[in-house]
Scaffold this active site. Sequence first.
Site, PDB file in Angstrom:
ATOM      1  N   GLY A   1      73.153  34.026 -47.427  1.00 50.64           N
ATOM      2  CA  GLY A   1      72.342  33.580 -46.293  1.00 50.64           C
ATOM      3  C   GLY A   1      70.864  33.886 -46.487  1.00 50.64           C
ATOM      4  N   THR A   2      70.562  35.043 -47.043  1.00 53.88           N
ATOM      5  CA  THR A   2      69.157  35.421 -47.243  1.00 53.88           C
ATOM      6  C   THR A   2      68.473  34.404 -48.156  1.00 53.88           C
ATOM      7  OG1 THR A   2      69.730  37.755 -46.980  1.00 53.88           O
ATOM      8  CG2 THR A   2      67.658  37.274 -48.124  1.00 53.88           C
TER       9      THR A   2
ATOM     10  N   ASN B   1      72.751  37.905 -34.422  1.00 55.72           N
ATOM     11  CA  ASN B   1      73.695  38.802 -35.085  1.00 55.72           C
ATOM     12  C   ASN B   1      74.044  40.037 -34.258  1.00 55.72           C
ATOM     13  OD1 ASN B   1      70.873  38.812 -35.935  1.00 55.72           O
ATOM     14  ND2 ASN B   1      71.343  40.723 -36.988  1.00 55.72           N
TER      15      ASN B   1
ATOM     16  N   HIS C   1      80.328  35.226 -46.300  1.00 53.40           N
ATOM     17  CA  HIS C   1      80.990  36.494 -45.953  1.00 53.40           C
ATOM     18  C   HIS C   1      81.026  36.773 -44.452  1.00 53.40           C
ATOM     19  CE1 HIS C   1      77.615  39.536 -45.280  1.00 53.40           C
ATOM     20  NE2 HIS C   1      76.912  38.528 -45.763  1.00 53.40           N
TER      21      HIS C   1
ATOM     22  N   CYS D   1      72.037  46.126 -41.391  1.00 49.75           N
ATOM     23  CA  CYS D   1      71.035  46.656 -42.305  1.00 49.75           C
ATOM     24  C   CYS D   1      70.235  47.756 -41.623  1.00 49.75           C
ATOM     25  CB  CYS D   1      70.084  45.583 -42.798  1.00 49.75           C
ATOM     26  SG  CYS D   1      70.525  43.952 -42.319  1.00 49.75           S
TER      27      CYS D   1
HETATM   28  N1  PLP Z   1      70.917  35.706 -41.028  1.00 48.37           N
HETATM   29  C1  PLP Z   1      71.658  36.383 -40.126  1.00 48.37           C
HETATM   30  C2  PLP Z   1      71.571  35.987 -38.688  1.00 48.37           C
HETATM   31  C3  PLP Z   1      72.473  37.425 -40.527  1.00 48.37           C
HETATM   32  O1  PLP Z   1      73.194  38.090 -39.621  1.00 48.37           O
HETATM   33  C4  PLP Z   1      72.524  37.765 -41.910  1.00 48.37           C
HETATM   34  C5  PLP Z   1      73.351  38.896 -42.376  1.00 48.37           C
HETATM   35  O2  PLP Z   1      73.499  39.902 -41.712  1.00 48.37           O
HETATM   36  C6  PLP Z   1      71.755  37.021 -42.811  1.00 48.37           C
HETATM   37  C7  PLP Z   1      70.968  35.995 -42.335  1.00 48.37           C
HETATM   38  C8  PLP Z   1      71.763  37.304 -44.275  1.00 48.37           C
HETATM   39  O3  PLP Z   1      72.917  36.755 -44.886  1.00 48.37           O
HETATM   40  P1  PLP Z   1      73.452  37.328 -46.276  1.00 48.37           P
HETATM   41  O4  PLP Z   1      74.025  38.668 -45.997  1.00 48.37           O
HETATM   42  O5  PLP Z   1      74.490  36.353 -46.722  1.00 48.37           O
HETATM   43  O6  PLP Z   1      72.301  37.370 -47.212  1.00 48.37           O
END
Ligand code: PLP
Length: 374
Positions: A71-72, A146, A196, A315
């Site tokens: 996602g990042t 989140n 994930h 995080c």
């Molecule tokens: N965006 C949101 C809203 C998230 O909750 C997260 C992960 O906690 C991410 C992006 C990042 O995703 P990834 O862990 O797959 O890099």
Amino acid sequence: MTAPVYLDYNATAKVRPLAAAAVADALAEGGNPSSVHAAGRAARATVEAARRAVAALVGAAPETVTFTGGGTEANALAIRSAAADGARRILVSATEHDCVRAEAEATGLPVEIWPVDAHGLADLRWLSERVAADGRPLVCMMLANNETGVAQPMVDVGTITGEAGGWLHVDAVQAAGKIEIDFESMWARSLAISAHKLGGPQGVGALISEGPLTPQFHGGGQERGRRPGTENVPGIAGFGAAALAAVRDMAALTGQSAWRDALAARIVELGGVVLGDGAERLPQTLCVATPGFASELQVMALDLAGVMISAGAACSSGKVKASRVVEAMGRPDLAPFAVRISGGWATTRDDWRRCGEAWIEARHRQSKRIREFA
Ligand code: PLP
């Protein structure tokens, strides 16, 4: 001994057995999807089947899906592509994930933080005024938060942004697989998801995009040149299997809101305040703050009782930092006391009930200690 209760799906979901099997099958099968021989063609077929499944999960066409390393990376690819496409400023909602906010700041473009109300909902009047200002905007808004699970009125956001000629990027990492998503009706230019969070493996995600993207690495022509590098075939296969299963299980997950609300009611009776309950929320997410009962204490006490939850975002829980999301909702007083409890595809009613019992016991013990020291 009773099995531990896992209620931290918003950090990472338990891997679905079907997804684990798809990963193992793809590893056993081998092959590089760019090779023309039989093994390569089989790997290509695996990737394309997963692409169709992921596209169906979010109501998009398969050719709009670019697989990424999570996602990042999907968020970063969208933000960098919008900047390369001529965006002059970035409007980022106050409750956006750190990876979006930090990437926006790293572009060097002016970043404006878009306020939310007490329910965590984006201020649409603010958006209407700011999108009309000089310079094409990139608008970043998450579909669901989140920490609180609060879902945004994305069609309105898309309409306002689209009419101003801006690029709307939607972070749907938490929403995907939990609520229905129709990318085509959102007027969004791009949308990020991650395997994930819905029962697939870690380290694989996708960016859905209506138009061209600017690759951040160079070399191979994989993913139509949008994301060079040999595809993570096992991860992508697991993502596809998880996406199919998430669509199948969505109605059951929706029903989890009743179990979540029953737990919330018990916590509220003992002084808790639910965050975001005045808005539409993901059905399996509860963010609740109990003044005087520190987040870390709650997380540790429940962990000792075999129940896993988190303090705010995953995080930030390692760093024990107060929730920025709760602060943005105008309740900095509640931020040090907020915990997030999030279920998923394997969660049962009994898990929510056991979490409630462990929480109540921890709360009573903490109140007793306070009385003893008073
Ligand atoms: N965006 C949101 C809203 C998230 O909750 C997260 C992960 O906690 C991410 C992006 C990042 O995703 P990834 O862990 O797959 O890099």
